[in-house]
Design a protein around this motif. Structure first.
Motif, short mmCIF file in Angstrom:
data_model
loop_
_atom_site.label_atom_id
_atom_site.label_comp_id
_atom_site.label_asym_id
_atom_site.label_seq_id
_atom_site.Cartn_x
_atom_site.Cartn_y
_atom_site.Cartn_z
N LEU A 78 0.85 -1.18 0.00
CA LEU A 78 0.00 0.00 0.00
C LEU A 78 0.89 1.24 0.00
CD1 LEU A 78 -2.62 -0.93 2.77
CD2 LEU A 78 -2.64 -1.52 0.34
N PHE A 86 -4.20 6.64 6.88
CA PHE A 86 -4.06 5.18 6.97
C PHE A 86 -5.29 4.50 7.56
CE2 PHE A 86 -2.28 1.37 9.19
CZ PHE A 86 -2.03 0.63 8.05
N ARG A 104 1.46 -7.49 4.39
CA ARG A 104 1.28 -6.15 3.83
C ARG A 104 2.40 -5.23 4.27
NH1 ARG A 104 -3.80 -2.82 6.01
NH2 ARG A 104 -2.40 -2.48 7.75
N THR A 106 3.05 -0.89 4.18
CA THR A 106 2.38 0.39 3.96
C THR A 106 3.46 1.46 3.98
OG1 THR A 106 0.40 -0.42 5.08
CG2 THR A 106 0.59 1.96 4.77
#
Length: 127
Positions: A78, A86, A104, A106
């Motif tokens: 992301l 966020f 993930r 970010t």
């Protein structure tokens, strides 16, 4: 092992010398999706949540074109231009993914193509 390109008109066409996704074996590497409307080629109107929804819809379309689904995504990346947004992106992601969630990362970035506020890329494993 050859790279097999994956393309669909249900997601925006690549805006450079790359494929929407590439399959190698049972693994599909999905290029970044920004919140482009595939019909118009323009960024969708709205806040970062609206942009995240369009980006995840685009990602879903490419997953389906590869013969998979979001349930088979192993990893997400992301990218946000404002990490203060966020929490909104997390809420949207929860609309598209269920536990066990993909791995993930970010990352806050200084800019994204076409002035987008959000981008997502992924690795999908078929089979």
């Amino acid at each position: 092992m050859n790279r097999t390109p994956i393309n669909t008109d249900q997601a925006p066409a690549a805006i450079g010398p790359y494929s929407q996704a590439v399959m190698m074996g049972q693994t599909v590497y999905l290029s970044g999706q920004i919140p482009l409307d595939p019909a118009t080629g323009g960024i969708v109107a709205g806040d970062v949540a609206a942009q995240a929804r369009r980006s995840f819809d685009n990602l879903k379309a490419v997953c389906e074109a590869a013969g998979g689904s979001l349930d088979q995504v192993a990893r997400l990346g992301l990218y946000l231009t404002d990490l203060g947004e966020f929490a909104k992106v997390n809420e949207v992601m929860a609309e598209y993914f269920q536990a066990p969630y993909p791995a993930r990362s970010t990352i806050e970035v200084s800019g994204l193509p076409k002035g987008a506020a959000f981008e997502v890329d992924a690795v999908l494993v078929l089979g």
